[in-house]
Design an enzyme around this catalytic site. Sequence first.
Site, mmCIF file in Angstrom:
data_model
loop_
_atom_site.group_PDB
_atom_site.id
_atom_site.type_symbol
_atom_site.label_atom_id
_atom_site.label_comp_id
_atom_site.label_asym_id
_atom_site.label_seq_id
_atom_site.Cartn_x
_atom_site.Cartn_y
_atom_site.Cartn_z
ATOM 1 N N CYS A 42 -26.052 8.621 24.709
ATOM 2 C CA CYS A 42 -25.520 9.343 25.872
ATOM 3 C C CYS A 42 -24.258 8.666 26.410
ATOM 4 O O CYS A 42 -23.308 9.338 26.819
ATOM 5 C CB CYS A 42 -26.566 9.416 26.976
ATOM 6 S SG CYS A 42 -28.035 10.351 26.518
HETATM 7 C C1 BEZ Z 1 -29.672 7.761 23.645
HETATM 8 O O1 BEZ Z 1 -28.849 8.328 24.346
HETATM 9 O O2 BEZ Z 1 -29.376 6.811 22.941
HETATM 10 C C2 BEZ Z 1 -31.087 8.262 23.624
HETATM 11 C C3 BEZ Z 1 -31.634 8.872 24.735
HETATM 12 C C4 BEZ Z 1 -32.963 9.284 24.723
HETATM 13 C C5 BEZ Z 1 -33.704 9.116 23.569
HETATM 14 C C6 BEZ Z 1 -33.125 8.530 22.438
HETATM 15 C C7 BEZ Z 1 -31.819 8.111 22.456
#
Ligand code: BEZ
Length: 209
Positions: A45
Amino acid sequence: MAVRLGDDAPNFTAETTEGTLDFYDWKGDSWAVLFSHPKDFTPVCTTELGRVAGLKPEFDKRDVKVIGLSVDELGNHGDWGQDIKDVTGNELNFPLIADTDRTVSDLYDMIHPNANDTLTVRSVFVIGPDNKVKLTLTYPASTGRNFDEILRVIDSLQLTAKHKVATPSDWKDGEDVIITGAVSDEEAAEQFPGYQTVKPYLRTTKQPG
Ligand code: BEZ
């Protein structure tokens, strides 16, 4: 209930990093990209939000307003902005919705319980000036989105909204396009002089406009 192509994009009022907003009022007659991400302070994210911030001039050029969403609180969104800047060099320059009560997530069906029953998946909605949904995409949490692709689709949507053309596989702005079946050969000769007939149902021409 899923939001489908051609539907009216549901309106909502939400708390965001840029204050409380009414989606339709904020959007006005522009295009909009509404996209959800699972969670603040997570690696994928962080890269995505920084990338979208870096692409702001490209969205502006196309008259597209961008708004992000997760179910995290406003305070988290704010603190995370500094991390996004540290990692990507880009300052958050678009509103992030803090959808803590999941009002917007539910309206747009952004929580897929068999993937994760509390966090939003990576949804994308492109919404036109008429507030209709023009594109939907859903990615899993583990895969960051390709925002160049989203810009590419917007280029196609904006072109095909103005001209009776469609865009072929992997098309990019400036490349040849397809004349739609709604245009007779006679009209095509007038509107797209020099067009090519590859098959009777596949006629190509230079990108208009
Ligand atoms: C991420 O943004 O890295 C992420 C967010 C939720 C679950 C898995 C990865």
